[in-house]
Design a protein around this motif. Structure first.
Motif, mmCIF file in Angstrom:
data_model
loop_
_atom_site.group_PDB
_atom_site.id
_atom_site.type_symbol
_atom_site.label_atom_id
_atom_site.label_comp_id
_atom_site.label_asym_id
_atom_site.label_seq_id
_atom_site.Cartn_x
_atom_site.Cartn_y
_atom_site.Cartn_z
ATOM 1 N N GLU A 502 20.416 33.457 -49.781
ATOM 2 C CA GLU A 502 21.303 33.405 -48.614
ATOM 3 C C GLU A 502 22.612 34.148 -48.878
ATOM 4 O OE1 GLU A 502 23.988 30.044 -46.444
ATOM 5 O OE2 GLU A 502 21.920 29.481 -46.931
ATOM 6 N N GLN A 506 22.563 36.103 -43.645
ATOM 7 C CA GLN A 506 21.099 36.018 -43.635
ATOM 8 C C GLN A 506 20.652 34.819 -44.455
ATOM 9 O OE1 GLN A 506 18.917 39.648 -44.508
ATOM 10 N NE2 GLN A 506 17.210 38.506 -45.387
ATOM 11 N N ILE A 562 13.142 37.773 -39.629
ATOM 12 C CA ILE A 562 14.542 37.833 -40.094
ATOM 13 C C ILE A 562 15.023 39.280 -40.124
ATOM 14 C CG2 ILE A 562 16.047 37.474 -42.104
ATOM 15 C CD1 ILE A 562 14.312 34.964 -42.731
ATOM 16 N N LYS A 563 14.165 40.176 -40.620
ATOM 17 C CA LYS A 563 14.534 41.588 -40.698
ATOM 18 C C LYS A 563 14.863 42.162 -39.324
ATOM 19 C CE LYS A 563 11.638 44.065 -43.274
ATOM 20 N NZ LYS A 563 10.366 44.425 -43.962
ATOM 21 N N HIS A 566 18.251 40.857 -38.322
ATOM 22 C CA HIS A 566 19.361 41.384 -39.121
ATOM 23 C C HIS A 566 19.704 42.817 -38.710
ATOM 24 C CE1 HIS A 566 21.554 41.103 -43.238
ATOM 25 N NE2 HIS A 566 22.270 41.719 -42.323
ATOM 26 N N VAL A 591 21.731 34.799 -39.366
ATOM 27 C CA VAL A 591 20.447 35.407 -39.040
ATOM 28 C C VAL A 591 19.327 34.575 -39.645
ATOM 29 C CG1 VAL A 591 19.008 37.439 -39.333
ATOM 30 C CG2 VAL A 591 21.461 37.728 -39.006
ATOM 31 N N ASP A 592 18.439 34.053 -38.790
ATOM 32 C CA ASP A 592 17.237 33.407 -39.307
ATOM 33 C C ASP A 592 16.026 33.980 -38.581
ATOM 34 O OD1 ASP A 592 17.095 32.176 -36.830
ATOM 35 O OD2 ASP A 592 17.759 30.216 -37.547
ATOM 36 N N LEU A 596 19.563 35.432 -33.710
ATOM 37 C CA LEU A 596 20.739 35.924 -34.434
ATOM 38 C C LEU A 596 21.988 35.444 -33.706
ATOM 39 C CD1 LEU A 596 22.293 38.605 -32.909
ATOM 40 C CD2 LEU A 596 20.012 39.522 -33.306
ATOM 41 N N GLY A 670 21.435 42.987 -47.150
ATOM 42 C CA GLY A 670 20.336 42.227 -46.552
ATOM 43 C C GLY A 670 19.063 43.019 -46.367
ATOM 44 N N HIS A 672 16.021 44.637 -43.960
ATOM 45 C CA HIS A 672 16.003 45.291 -42.646
ATOM 46 C C HIS A 672 14.644 45.905 -42.355
ATOM 47 C CE1 HIS A 672 20.338 44.994 -41.766
ATOM 48 N NE2 HIS A 672 20.459 45.018 -43.074
#
Length: 879
Positions: A502, A506, A562-563, A566, A591-592, A596, A670, A672
């Motif tokens: 984390e 994110q 998640i990507k 993000h 972001v989960d 978002l 993060g 992506h």
């Protein structure tokens, strides 16, 4: 002595220690990181605590900084003394187990006497009583006159704070007086009288104090020095006050110009000029580090400073907002060392102006409350406002105590200061209790943060969803253990991991760690203070052992979602700047896999039209199928290329840049998508305000956005079915029905008023008299509050001298209204007291003025019983 400006002194100091092989670090943010013991950074060593405790490896064993600091403990003295300020800069050189006294002492003497050219016959040194080592170094390694060294006790020359690392210190002092000081006693007296000024403290952290008060020698002692830049500038520039130092005097001159008040002509006004000067420095730097005015924590400190400065502007006769205009001078004098000030200049001004405007509104609201208190005091012939009420004005409405006192003084009323101070102390105690217990250095001293620094953990999950590694650490119940059994929970650290910890908004990855002998669910992944990646696990099968070779596999479905979210936050950031302006900066995100959340700086709600533009810009770029690429480069090169960075983050020399084609470019660690097309669809679901100058957007991507749109479509079809119309006709149909309902409501109100009016004669036919006061009571049905008040008023006017108490009940509740004539009130009738008593009977509460009051009740069946009690109450109220 060299004639140097404040900025030149800073430069000379940092250059000197750079030549002594120190790494010069830029000032850390005023917002502490991983340190719950501090609200704000208040010393040069504060942000370096993890290096002193061994929780983090320093970038180099020799470091020097000029650190921004805020201290508000002596805020009441700011402006009243020559030295107190809430904002200051602390110069410091530090050694983390590298050099010690024999280097630190001669370097300090060299800098002071050779670089700054202080006359040696103006300098004195103090050391700890028993520190013979320091004394010998001063004598043998410098050319100081030994008679200018004084030994003092623990209170003066020993640094410790509870248990943990501590040690003696040596201080360098400047003598502003004439004649030589010949004894320690004479020196202490001269120091108390401000003839002698301490300007540099060298702390020798060489002991570890245990719970039995034993001082154990540290294997690797440290050096921690601190020199107040403003204080040093007062000495070099030969002035008596920090407010006369070149850069600060420039700010004070601007305050004088705006207010039309000359400095040093009136003591009271000088105090206000100095308070504004100091506070605007603090305010400007705090906002540049991402802080915003609020009612708690560091935001409350910022709000208090800003409003205190604004209040002193009013005392000087300045009307309207003005603080934001002074910000220019603060920035111009400091931006070369603190470039973030220039970068965020417009943003800083907007926040200050917005808060000033809000304070003006608060003052107006506070005045109304205070006038009510004054009226009440005058009625009761009281000359003292309770501390509780004064504190409520101060704490709830931001109304300064001195303003309350000033207004009351005109009415010959005082504030119960003792009671006010007690309320203030209660608040402080509550705040202290709310702050979590930490060790002396303020870091969370949990076992997770004590994982040995030599254990390396590497994230290798940008392109891997699965990899093999070895278990190096297992923790259970705050103990290092060798294994975890089935159904047990704990923490696991591996040499390498694909799990994203984390960070940057994110959430951490979830997934599995397993081999042939066990399977464990990874429910979260985070980093400890030193950056080790830690997996929070629950064992599903078998047993985990240290040194096990394992497979780590993330939940790839969650990761993909998640990507999408993000990458969408990056695109949202850019689109907002395009639509709203360059003042937009990210102030937070989450972001989960579901959605978002993006917080950003903006000063008013974003309109529907603007939100639609933002949404369209993002979806257009999604449909362009733009490649998303990452690059590693030097931080300066990255920033120069136009990459956006977070508000107050410090970055390593090498940074990772995420580029969505030419559309978006940000520093980010993060995960992506590889192409914008993978996002599928972007949909904003809400836009709200979360703080002064901060807005929040929540949005969905991919399948979640599609599901959201489908739900809206289903809802619209259901509405069409209910209204029996097509989708295009929905709005006109709803407007038509709303219009019909309003017309019917008007008709109902007229009918209710007629019904109530028809009851008027019945009620007047039953007038009673108690102790010379006429009384009309009655219970009606389904009469609304307005009609009940109108009816009561009519009856009161017709009986001229008396009390009217009416109730109206329906199936769910009962309403009570009481009205009394002036003559009835004079005879002792008090509607508020009557209503309060009868409402209790019907399970309600309320009150009001002597001549009018109203209340509600939960038990309509008790309305008659409640009304019947009025006669009894009248019996003891009427004189």
């Amino acid at each position: 002595m060299k004639n140097l400006g404040l900025n030149q002194i800073r430069e000379e100091y940092l250059n000197f220690f750079k030549q002594k092989d120190h790494l010069i670090l830029p000032s850390f943010s005023l917002v502490p990181k991983n340190d719950k013991s501090l609200l704000l950074i208040n010393a040069g060593m504060a942000p370096l605590k993890p290096y002193f405790t061994g929780m983090q490896t320093p970038p180099k064993k020799r470091v020097a900084t000029c650190q921004k600091c805020i201290r508000t403990g002596d805020i009441e003295n700011v402006g009243k003394t020559s030295r107190h300020g809430t904002f200051f800069e602390m110069l410091g050189n530090f050694s983390f187990g590298d050099y010690f006294k024999k280097e630190a002492i001669p370097w300090a003497w060299e800098f002071v006497t050779k670089i700054l050219e202080f006359p040696k016959d103006k300098l004195y040194v103090t050391i700890y009583l028993d520190d013979d080592e320091a004394y010998d170094i001063w004598i043998k390694s410098t050319d100081i006159d030994p008679s200018r060294i004084f030994r003092l006790g623990k209170e003066d020359n020993f640094w410790e704070h509870g248990q943990g690392p501590c040690g003696p210190c040596t201080e360098i002092h400047y003598d502003r007086g004439e004649g030589k000081i010949s004894s320690a006693e004479e020196f202490v007296k001269a120091s108390d009288e401000d003839r002698v000024i301490e300007f540099w403290n060298l702390v020798f952290t060489q002991f570890d104090k245990d719970e039995n008060d034993n001082y154990n020698k540290l294997a690797n002692p440290n050096i921690d020095t601190g020199m107040g830049l403003e204080r040093m500038a007062t000495i070099i520039q030969g002035v008596d006050s920090i407010f006369e130092v070149d850069t600060i005097k420039a700010i004070l001159n601007k305050v004088s110009e705006i207010s039309g008040i000359k400095y040093k002509e009136n003591h009271e006004k000088d105090v206000s000029l100095r308070i504004i000067t100091d506070h605007i420095r603090s305010i400007t730097f705090m906002i540049s580090d991402g802080m915003l005015p609020s009612n708690e924590g560091r935001g409350y400190v910022l709000r208090r400073l800003l409003r205190r400065a604004a209040r002193h502007g009013k005392l000087l006769g300045v009307n309207g907002t003005f603080l934001y205009k002074i910000t220019n001078v603060v920035i111009e004098n400091s931006y070369e060392s603190y470039p973030e000030l220039k970068e965020k200049e417009n943003y800083i001004k907007k926040i200050i102006k917005l808060e000033e405007e809000r304070f003006s509104e608060t003052i107006d609201a506070g005045m109304q409350i205070l006038n009510g208190y004054i009226e009440e005091l005058q009625k009761n012939n009281s000359k003292v406002l309770s501390g509780e009420k004064a504190f409520k004005l101060y704490d709830t409405y931001g109304f300064p105590l001195e303003l309350t006192e000033e207004i009351l003084e005109e009415k010959k009323i005082k504030v119960d200061i003792e009671d006010f101070n007690e309320e203030m102390e209660n608040q402080r105690q509550t705040a202290r209790a709310a702050r979590e217990e930490t060790n002396y250095m303020g870091m969370e001293d949990t076992l997770v943060n004590r994982i040995p620094l030599e254990i390396e953990t590497v994230f290798n999950g940008y392109n891997n969803i699965e990899l093999k590694s070895v278990i190096k650490v297992i923790i259970k119940d705050e103990k290092f253990v060798s294994s975890l059994e089935k159904d047990e929970e704990g923490i696991v650290v591996t040499e390498e991991t694909p799990f994203y910890a984390e960070m940057g908004g994110q959430i951490g990855d979830k997934g599995l760690i397993y081999n042939d002998n066990f399977k464990a669910y990874v429910k979260d992944c985070k980093k400890n203070v030193s950056g080790k990646i830690i997996h929070f696990v629950k064992v599903l099968e078998g047993k985990i052992n240290l040194q096990d070779k394992v497979t780590l596999k993330i939940d790839s479905v969650k990761r993909e979602k998640i990507k999408k979210n993000h990458t969408a936050t990056h695109m949202l950031h850019e689109a907002l700047r395009e639509v709203l302006g360059d003042h937009v900066h990210q102030s937070g995100s989450y972001v989960d896999e579901e959605r978002l959340r993006f917080d950003f700086s903006h000063f008013e709600p974003v309109s529907e039209e603007e939100l639609k533009k933002v949404e369209n810009i993002i979806n257009e770029n999604v449909l362009k199928l733009i490649d998303v690429k990452t690059n590693i480069m030097d931080v300066k090169e990255a920033l120069n290329s136009g990459a956006m960075a977070l508000f107050d983050d410090k970055y390593k020399d090498k940074v990772r840049i995420v580029c969505v084609g030419d559309f978006s470019k940000e520093l980010c660690g993060g995960t992506h998508v590889n192409n914008s097309g993978e996002i599928g669809l972007f949909k904003i679901v809400s836009e709200t305000g979360v703080a002064a100058g901060i807005r929040r957007i929540e949005a969905l991507t991919g399948i979640n956005a599609i599901k959201f749109m489908e739900e809206k479509d289903i809802l619209l079809k259901q509405i069409c079915n209910t209204l029996k119309c097509s989708e295009r006709e929905v709005l006109s149909k709803l407007n038509s029905q709303i219009k019909d309902l309003k017309n019917k409501d008007k008709e109902i109100s007229v009918l209710k008023a007629k019904l109530a009016s028809n009851s008027e004669d019945d009620l007047l036919s039953n007038v009673e008299e108690i102790k010379g006061v006429k009384l009309v009571t009655g219970v009606l049905e389904n009469v609304d509050a307005n009609s009940l008040r109108d009816l009561s008023d009519k009856i009161k006017n017709k009986i001229s001298e008396g009390l009217v108490v009416l109730a109206s009940k329906n199936k769910e509740k009962v309403l009570f209204v009481a009205m009394a004539s002036k003559e009835a009130v004079k005879k002792g009738v008090h509607c508020g007291k009557v209503i309060k008593e009868i409402a209790k009977v019907a399970g309600g509460g309320g009150g009001g003025r002597p001549d009018m009051a109203q209340a509600g009740g939960k038990f309509p069946e008790k309305a008659d019983e409640a009304i019947s009690k009025v006669k009894e109450i009248m019996g003891y109220l009427v004189k």
